[in-house]
Structure formats: structure tokens, C-alpha cells
Design a protein around this motif. Structure first.
Motif, short mmCIF file in Angstrom:
data_model
loop_
_atom_site.label_atom_id
_atom_site.label_comp_id
_atom_site.label_asym_id
_atom_site.label_seq_id
_atom_site.Cartn_x
_atom_site.Cartn_y
_atom_site.Cartn_z
N PRO A 146 0.83 -1.21 0.00
CA PRO A 146 0.00 0.00 0.00
C PRO A 146 0.86 1.27 0.00
O PRO A 146 0.74 2.13 0.85
N LEU A 147 1.78 1.34 -0.94
CA LEU A 147 2.72 2.46 -1.01
C LEU A 147 2.76 3.00 -2.42
O LEU A 147 2.75 2.23 -3.39
N ASP A 148 2.85 4.33 -2.54
CA ASP A 148 3.03 4.85 -3.89
C ASP A 148 4.49 4.67 -4.30
O ASP A 148 5.34 4.31 -3.48
N TYR A 149 4.78 4.93 -5.59
CA TYR A 149 6.08 4.53 -6.11
C TYR A 149 7.25 5.38 -5.61
O TYR A 149 8.41 4.99 -5.77
N THR A 150 6.96 6.52 -4.96
CA THR A 150 8.08 7.30 -4.42
C THR A 150 8.77 6.53 -3.28
O THR A 150 9.87 6.86 -2.88
N ILE A 170 7.39 1.20 -19.27
CA ILE A 170 6.00 1.40 -19.71
C ILE A 170 5.09 0.96 -18.58
O ILE A 170 5.08 -0.21 -18.19
N PHE A 171 4.31 1.89 -18.04
CA PHE A 171 3.33 1.56 -17.01
C PHE A 171 1.95 1.50 -17.64
O PHE A 171 1.58 2.37 -18.42
N LYS A 172 1.19 0.48 -17.25
CA LYS A 172 -0.17 0.34 -17.76
C LYS A 172 -1.19 0.53 -16.64
O LYS A 172 -1.03 0.02 -15.54
N GLY A 173 -2.27 1.24 -16.96
CA GLY A 173 -3.47 1.16 -16.14
C GLY A 173 -3.69 2.24 -15.10
O GLY A 173 -2.82 3.05 -14.78
N ASP A 174 -4.89 2.17 -14.56
CA ASP A 174 -5.37 3.18 -13.63
C ASP A 174 -4.68 3.09 -12.27
O ASP A 174 -4.26 4.09 -11.69
N LEU A 175 -4.56 1.87 -11.76
CA LEU A 175 -3.96 1.72 -10.44
C LEU A 175 -2.50 2.18 -10.45
O LEU A 175 -2.06 2.89 -9.54
N ALA A 176 -1.76 1.80 -11.50
CA ALA A 176 -0.35 2.23 -11.60
C ALA A 176 -0.29 3.76 -11.65
O ALA A 176 0.58 4.38 -11.02
N LYS A 179 -0.66 5.18 -8.27
CA LYS A 179 0.53 5.00 -7.45
C LYS A 179 1.70 5.86 -7.95
O LYS A 179 2.56 6.26 -7.18
N LEU A 180 1.72 6.13 -9.24
CA LEU A 180 2.76 7.02 -9.77
C LEU A 180 2.56 8.44 -9.24
O LEU A 180 3.52 9.12 -8.89
N PHE A 181 1.30 8.86 -9.19
CA PHE A 181 1.01 10.25 -8.82
C PHE A 181 0.49 10.38 -7.39
O PHE A 181 -0.09 11.40 -7.01
N TYR A 212 -10.40 7.02 -12.52
CA TYR A 212 -10.41 7.59 -11.17
C TYR A 212 -9.86 9.02 -11.25
O TYR A 212 -9.12 9.35 -12.15
N GLY A 213 -10.21 9.83 -10.23
CA GLY A 213 -9.97 11.28 -10.28
C GLY A 213 -8.55 11.79 -10.37
O GLY A 213 -8.35 12.98 -10.62
N VAL A 214 -7.54 10.95 -10.17
CA VAL A 214 -6.16 11.47 -10.22
C VAL A 214 -5.76 11.70 -11.68
O VAL A 214 -5.65 10.75 -12.46
#
Ligand SMILES: O=P(O)(O)OC[C@@]1(O)O[C@H](CO)[C@@H](O)[C@@H]1O
Length: 312
Positions: A146-150, A170-176, A179-181, A212-214
Motif C-alpha cells: 500500500p505504497l506509492d512509487y516514491t 512502460i506503465f499500464k493502467g489506472d492503479l499504476a 501509485k505514480l502520482f 479515477y480522479g487522479v
């Protein structure tokens, strides 16, 4: 890239109904809904690389989306834009359809045994790439923490180092994307590099349908046009992003975030027991499903009038 992007619509939550052979048409129809398109910069990153052409591919959903991801990796490989691909998968899925190592192996083996000669040929070719290590799969539990990528550099330094060896991730998808942002409610016009908050092991791109809103990297004008065309544009999965970043944003605002994770490294390591338990449980054989490979019913999306200049 657009084919792989729109395949991200097919997660289990919105895939309903059965309609055959419509993905290419759908990807064509959806082209105006790619509201941020850094494809040119991504192609330039492929073309300009000198000594390192490895690609790190972080897939998202198993099933049709994964098939399209393998096709994109195949295209990059056969066109000589890369000589090595590492697929990075979660050790266990966070969401039921998330790609694991077994999904990639199962997909390739299943294609190899299909009646259709084209699918069989792809399956055989991808199996060969795996066998001669041109393609490899690397699992890591960090992807489902449960951690973002930072937090990757601190909690999964080896994974971070491995990603850093790639020319492009290459990152795919909403969940990634979330977590990126950092799952932060950014103003949409925040630049992509700023939203990444220092996470940039290598040049990266993200192919994502917005569920999702991000959202980052979209001008106020484009966001306003999207809202006008579709009130639900941040949840519908009908708007797409092809975003690229190769510049590190130096300032690190992490300390200022309101909700840093409230646990220590040892607690995360405690997850290992859970993973071991998961691994000992035999996964049931996947049954042959009538109509597997068919696509979901495609609803006509609301079109947004965005000029070519605005999406760049
Ligand atoms: O990640 P994906 O498959 O594109 O999106 C599927 C999804 O349910 O998973 C995310 C996390 O729950 C949500 O943001 C999103 O709606």
C-alpha cells in the motif's frame, strides 16, 4: 500504443456483454479521446537510445489487456526498438485481474495451443523469446504494497535499481497511475514531472484509461472540455492518456504530504508470511471459457473536441 492503451478498458469491473472483433475499431473511434498524447516523445526515446535499449513493462490486467501488451512488446522487439523486455509483475494480485507471472506463462502457453495459426505463431514466438531470455518476467511484492512509487527506492531498492537499467519503463493502467502520482487530488494542469514527485528510475511512459480522479498534465481548457462533454469523464474509462516523462523534478514535497504511511519496514516484511501461504495453495486449473477472447460491449463514448496542439 493506442491499441494497448484502450485494452485498459477491459478490467473486470467494466467488461460487460459480448461482442466479437471490435477492439481495433474501438481504438480508432476512441482516438479523439486521447486527451494527452506524448507518443512522439516516446518514439523519440526509442529512436534516440544509444547503448541501452532494454524496456521495463509493467502490465496491468490479465486477459485481453495483457494480450495487447504482449503484442506491443512484440512490435517493439520485432521492429528492433528494443532487444530485451522485462515484464514486472505483482507477486500476488491487488485487484483480482492483476497480471502475475503465471498469467503471462499461461497466456503464452494457451496461445501456442490455439487452433488459429496466427495466435499459435505468436505463442510460439513469445515462448522462444522467454526461452532465450530476450524476454523475462520479474515478480516483486512491492507492486502490491500500500505504497506509492516514491517509496520504491526505500522499500524495494533492488526493484528500483532494476528499473533504472531500462531505457524506458512502460506503465499500464489506472492503479499504476494512482501509485505514480501518489493518489493525490492534483489540479489537472500540474505537470507530469511534478506529479511524479521525484520517482523516475528511468524515462517512463504511462498508457492509462482514466477511471479515477487522479489526473495530471492536462490543461484547464482540455479538462473543461472533457467535463462539458461528459460529467463522468474521470470515472468512465472513456478518456485516455499517453504520457511521458524524462526529467526529474528535483524538489521533494513528500514530507509535506498529509498522509504518510504509518508503519515501519518490519511490518511490511511481515507480509512475506502471507505471500508464502498464498504460494502453497494450489491455484485451480483455468477452465476453457466459452467465448474467451471476445470483447466487452462497447458503448459509444462522448467525444471531446480537443485540437492536436492541445494534446501535445
Ligand atoms: O488498474 P485498472 O485495471 O486500470 O483499473 C481498475 C480499478 O478498479 O483499479 C483501480 C484500483 O482499485 C481503480 O482505480 C480502477 O477503477
Amino acid at each position: 500504443m493506442q491499441i494497448a492503451l484502450w485494452a485498459n478498458k477491459y478490467d473486470l469491473s467494466i467488461n460487460k456483454g459480448i461482442e466479437r472483433g471490435t477492439h481495433l475499431n474501438m481504438a480508432r473511434k476512441m482516438e479523439p479521446n486521447v486527451i494527452c498524447d506524448h507518443s512522439e516523445a516516446i518514439w523519440e526515446a526509442f529512436r534516440s537510445n544509444e547503448d541501452n535499449d532494454t524496456i521495463a513493462y509493467v502490465p496491468n490486467n490479465a486477459g485481453y489487456e495483457l494480450f495487447c501488451d504482449l503484442c506491443l512488446a512484440d512490435m517493439l522487439f520485432t521492429k528492433g526498438l528494443t532487444s530485451h523486455v522485462t515484464f514486472h509483475t505483482k507477486s500476488i494480485p491487488s485487484y483480482v485481474s492483476d497480471v502475475t507471472k503465471n498469467d503471462i506463462i499461461w497466456t503464452i502457453q494457451t496461445l501456442k495451443n490455439r487452433g488459429d495459426p496466427h495466435l499459435r505463431c505468436l505463442g510460439q514466438r513469445w515462448d522462444d523469446y522467454m526461452a532465450n531470455s530476450s524476454w523475462e518476467i520479474q515478480e516483486d511484492p512491492f507492486w502490491h504494497y500500500p505504497l506509492d512509487y516514491t517509496y520504491m527506492q526505500e522499500y524495494a531498492p533492488e526493484l528500483h535499481d532494476k528499473l533504472a537499467t531500462a531505457n524506458l519503463i512502460i506503465f499500464k493502467g489506472d492503479l499504476a497511475y494512482r501509485k505514480l502520482f501518489g493518489d493525490i487530488n492534483w489540479d489537472t494542469n500540474i505537470p507530469v514531472d511534478k506529479g511524479l514527485r521525484g520517482f523516475l528510475p528511468a524515462k517512463l511512459c504511462v498508457l492509462r484509461t482514466i477511471k479515477y480522479g487522479v489526473v495530471c498534465g492536462i490543461s484547464e481548457e482540455v479538462a473543461a472540455k472533457c467535463s462539458k462533454a461528459d460529467n463522468n469523464w474521470k470515472e468512465s474509462g472513456n478518456y485516455g492518456l499517453i504520457q511521458y516523462c524524462d526529467t526529474i523534478y528535483v524538489e521533494k514535497p513528500q514530507e509535506e504530504l498529509a498522509f504518510p504511511p504509518d508503519f515501519e519496514a518490519e511490518e511490511i516484511e511481515g507480509l512475506e508470511g502471507f505471500e508464502a501461504q498464498q504460494k502453497t495453495e494450489e491455484s485451480p486449473e483455468t477452465p476453457e471459457v466459452e467465448g474467451a477472447g471476445d470483447l466487452g460491449q462497447i458503448e459509444e463514448p462522448a467525444k471531446v473536441e480537443v485540437t492536436e496542439e492541445e494534446v501535445k
